[in-house]
Design an enzyme around this catalytic site. Structure first.
Site, PDB file in Angstrom:
ATOM      1  N   VAL A 140      24.496  -1.951 -26.803  1.00 38.59           N
ATOM      2  CA  VAL A 140      25.598  -2.182 -25.879  1.00 38.59           C
ATOM      3  C   VAL A 140      25.526  -3.624 -25.375  1.00 38.59           C
ATOM      4  O   VAL A 140      24.477  -4.059 -24.903  1.00 38.59           O
ATOM      5  CB  VAL A 140      25.511  -1.195 -24.690  1.00 38.59           C
ATOM      6  CG1 VAL A 140      26.734  -1.321 -23.807  1.00 38.59           C
ATOM      7  CG2 VAL A 140      25.363   0.236 -25.189  1.00 38.59           C
ATOM      8  N   CYS A 141      26.621  -4.347 -25.479  1.00 40.24           N
ATOM      9  CA  CYS A 141      26.635  -5.755 -25.063  1.00 40.24           C
ATOM     10  C   CYS A 141      26.428  -5.861 -23.553  1.00 40.24           C
ATOM     11  O   CYS A 141      27.202  -5.316 -22.770  1.00 40.24           O
ATOM     12  CB  CYS A 141      27.958  -6.410 -25.436  1.00 40.24           C
ATOM     13  SG  CYS A 141      28.110  -8.085 -24.782  1.00 40.24           S
TER      14      CYS A 141
END
Lengths: 133, 118
Positions: free
Chosen positions: A81-82
């Site tokens: 997940v960024c």
């Protein structure tokens, strides 16, 4: 059957409001069934909301959080997940929650907060990177 | 990561109203900072990201035009536009804040090894 390929997925649609997560999950299951490898799923843009541990959909709808985790368990794919996109949207792990003095973390187990560099890495190393937006 | 494949980033969304353009630029800047050859292609509503005289938008976030103008400093010099998308919106090249090359998408998809669409 042709040679097995290494795939990575990029998910940018919010859960439940877009089809992106559902399509990505179906695609990933089909890949697995056909003997291809799923290396990673990268969540960016509104897609980071898939990583919330607080999803509580109605019981007659699929639980996307559980579906992602079960996909990761069966395929070994990493759920990345960024972090920059996540912080704005309220997705934080324990470390980020401490850093920003937040009440608690919201990232689901099985997901990891990572930098955008992981997307470029996936793009460079996978045979195919498929976007679901 | 000098072995990064060349990357074409396709921008289809307008700069105001959503974070698509901002987050596309984040990917472009990071790819370039890793030494990857990076190009941007503006089409559909994405062409409006290049319009001059933009103010802070509805999201009350830093706008994207200043970043686009600064791309050259980050070694991103390949900026392309779909001329038809401009035409369809009644816009002309001289209304844009910077010079971009008109190009057909098909040739760019051949030229760059990878593409990402925002």
């Amino acid at each position: 059957m042709s040679a097995a390929l290494h795939y990575a997925l990029l998910v940018m649609g919010a859960p439940y409001s877009r089809q992106a997560s559902h399509s990505a999950l179906r695609f990933a299951q089909a890949l697995h069934a056909h003997g291809h490898h799923l290396d990673s799923v990268f969540f960016y843009h509104d897609g980071v909301l898939n990583g919330s541990r607080l999803l509580a959909p109605p019981q007659d709808e699929p639980h996307l959080g559980h579906a992602w985790r079960s996909l990761a368990d069966s395929t070994g794919a990493r759920l990345q997940v960024c972090v920059a996109a996540s912080l704005r949207r309220g997705i934080v792990d324990d470390a980020e929650a401490r850093r920003y003095g937040l009440e608690g973390s919201s990232l689901a187990e099985g997901f990891e907060l990572t930098g955008l560099g992981q997307l470029l890495h996936a793009n460079a190393t996978a045979d195919r990177l498929i976007t679901f937006a | 990561m000098s072995s990064l494949p060349s990357l074409l980033i396709i921008v289809r969304h307008a700069p105001q109203g959503t974070r698509w353009v901002a987050e596309a630029l984040d990917v472009a800047l990071l790819n370039a900072s890793f030494g990857g050859e990076t190009a941007l292609y503006f089409c559909d509503d994405g062409v409006t990201a290049l319009l001059d005289d933009q103010a802070r938008g509805a999201l009350d976030q830093k706008g994207t035009l200043n970043t686009i103008k600064a791309l050259e400093m980050y070694d991103i010099e390949a900026l392309y536009i779909d001329p038809e998308s401009l035409d369809e919106r009644g816009l002309q090249a001289q209304e844009l804040a910077l010079q971009v090359s008109p190009a057909p998408l098909a040739s760019l998809l051949n030229r760059y090894q990878r593409s990402l669409m925002f």
